[in-house]
Scaffold this motif. Structure first.
Motif: not given
Length: 292
Positions: A163-188
């Motif tokens: 909450x408070x993030x300038x990029x936050x949406x109040x509702x989920x984006x209208x997407x069918x889905x995400x296909x992430x290819x070899x993503x840098x998905x866990x920063x730690x």
């Protein structure tokens, strides 16, 4: 120490992926005033008679300036030849690869990289109406490779940002889905493995900002999303090893969400976006399963 044979294979795969000439878009539209605030649109090839799904592509390159959207245009064209409408998004990136006496981050910009992806995603429905009327904005799949895979996952998770993030949406984006290819998905995990020379920490502005900014940027911290998500990963990837994808999938499971993980034998980092590689067809099929 990385196996020399693996390094040689990775170089060959990269050479193949980058050997394709850039493919010019059908239309380019701006979503802002900066030169990088542009989206290239590719109309579906063939004889489509009605609205078709829109695939939003976010390119990789460790969020670094030398790697722009041009290298992924053959992949965008490949998807268009599969009957999709395609939007290839550009965004602001960091400075060149690490060099002596470098000041500040060299991978990405905080907050500009995130500003741009959020602005592009928000502007797409309006841009598509004019630039690509064949596209059905009710059937949108976001895909991205490597650092772009991170951005694709992040774009789908804006409604669970703090909450408070300038990029936050109040509702989920209208997407069918995400296909992430070899993503840098866990920063730690990515930082523990030294992925892309510490690019994740650089994207956040350096180690001094890690704790403060991680919850707003790390896909593994932004779960569950409620958005259908699939990850495609080469088992032989030495750029973003499969441990990163597996950590993200495990984090999703812990949060009560199932994320699909497709591990491809004998595949490294770059065949996922190489139209000449069998892995690219696998990616297109994953997108199809969500889009249609």
């Amino acid at each position: 120490m990385t196996d020399p044979a693996a390094v040689e294979r990775d170089a060959a795969e990269a050479a193949s992926a980058f050997a394709h000439p850039a493919v010019a878009p059908d239309v380019t539209a701006a979503y802002g005033e900066h030169p990088d605030h542009v989206v290239d649109f590719y109309a579906p090839r063939g004889e489509a008679t009605g609205p078709v799904p829109l695939v939003v592509v976010l390119h990789g390159g460790a969020w670094r300036a030398p790697y722009d959207r041009q290298h992924i245009t053959p992949f965008a064209d490949f998807l268009a030849r599969r009957g999709f409408a395609v939007a290839n998004v550009e965004y602001r990136r960091g400075s060149s690869l690490p060099h002596q006496s470098a000041e500040g981050p060299v991978a990405g910009r905080w907050p500009e990289t995130f500003d741009d992806v959020a602005a592009a995603m928000d502007a797409l429905p309006g841009l598509v109406a004019t630039a690509l009327p064949q596209a059905d904005v009710r059937r949108v799949v976001v895909t991205g490779h490597s650092a772009g895979g991170h951005l694709a996952l992040w774009a789908a998770a804006r409604h669970v940002l703090p909450y408070g993030s300038p990029w936050r949406l109040s509702v989920p984006p209208m997407l069918r889905g995400v296909v992430a290819l070899a993503p840098i998905a866990d920063f730690t995990v990515a930082e523990e493995l030294g992925v892309c020379g510490g690019a994740s920490a650089q994207l956040l502005g350096g180690a001094e900002h890690w704790d403060e900014r991680l919850p707003s940027a790390d896909p593994a911290s932004l779960l569950p999303t409620g958005i259908a998500t699939a990850v495609v990963q080469g088992r032989d990837d030495i750029v973003v090893p499969q441990e990163v994808a597996e950590a993200y999938v495990a984090a999703a499971a812990k949060a009560g969400e199932m994320v699909g993980l497709t591990l491809l034998d004998g595949v490294g980092h770059f065949p996922l976006i190489d139209p000449a590689a069998d892995a690219c067809a696998v990616v297109a099929e994953e997108i199809s399963q969500l889009a249609w």
